[in-house]
Design a protein around this motif. Sequence first.
Motif, short mmCIF file in Angstrom:
data_model
loop_
_atom_site.label_atom_id
_atom_site.label_comp_id
_atom_site.label_asym_id
_atom_site.label_seq_id
_atom_site.Cartn_x
_atom_site.Cartn_y
_atom_site.Cartn_z
N VAL A 125 2.73 52.99 95.60
CA VAL A 125 3.02 54.15 96.44
C VAL A 125 1.72 54.87 96.80
N ILE A 126 1.54 55.19 98.07
CA ILE A 126 0.33 55.86 98.51
C ILE A 126 0.29 57.29 97.98
N GLN A 127 -0.82 57.64 97.35
CA GLN A 127 -1.02 58.97 96.79
C GLN A 127 -1.94 59.84 97.65
N GLY A 128 -2.70 59.21 98.52
CA GLY A 128 -3.60 59.97 99.37
C GLY A 128 -4.40 59.07 100.28
N LEU A 129 -4.87 59.64 101.37
CA LEU A 129 -5.69 58.91 102.34
C LEU A 129 -6.70 59.88 102.94
N ARG A 130 -7.93 59.45 103.04
CA ARG A 130 -8.96 60.25 103.68
C ARG A 130 -9.85 59.36 104.55
N THR A 131 -10.28 59.93 105.67
CA THR A 131 -11.28 59.28 106.52
C THR A 131 -12.66 59.74 106.05
#
Length: 215
Positions: A125-131
């Motif tokens: 499960v995705i917990q976070g995403l940043r560019t």
Amino acid sequence: MSTEKPDNLITSIGAGAISLGIFAVLAAAAISLTYIAGSESIAANKAASKARALAAVMPANLYDQSLLSAPIELVDYAKLNLKPNALAYAAVKSGDTQAIILPVIAKDGYSGDISLLLGIDKYGVIQGLRTIEHKETPGLGDKVEHKKSDWVDSFIGKSLANTPSNDWAVTKDGGVFDAFTGATITPRAVVNAVHQGMLYHQRQQSVLYNAPQEQ
């Protein structure tokens, strides 16, 4: 005309040379110490910046040691458009890996590569995403930056289990992820890259979750 005796003149010249030599040594030492101190400061700042970036995609309740302390050298890194020696980082709690932070690069952004950090827990499960880095158009594609838009937060909670393969696309392409007004290429690239990251995480779980962890 100088009345100084030759012996005294030689002594005076020798003393001056010694003084200059000592000064040169001290100056060189001072420059070296300044360089070392500056290098250490730069390294510390880079480490702190990386730690903040990693923490941004990983909830604090999933780790109890520094995220930087558990690097994992990635295999089959080309699947994520990465270069050799690319590193992922494990979120370790009570000695067990709870999640993985993957670097991913979208090669098909409107203005070039888009570098991402993707946090995925052990359940996929995705917990976070940043560019982390991009060259997208200000006011349009730069909405992939969290400080410009919360769009990247729309990935949180998504998994391969609850989001079928066909849904990993922008709405214009029949998927579930919104595009930006006036910009489709950038979000499309990010969605594709994140999907590839999720597939990589699924394929490489045995490697990622059994890698030796530094304490």
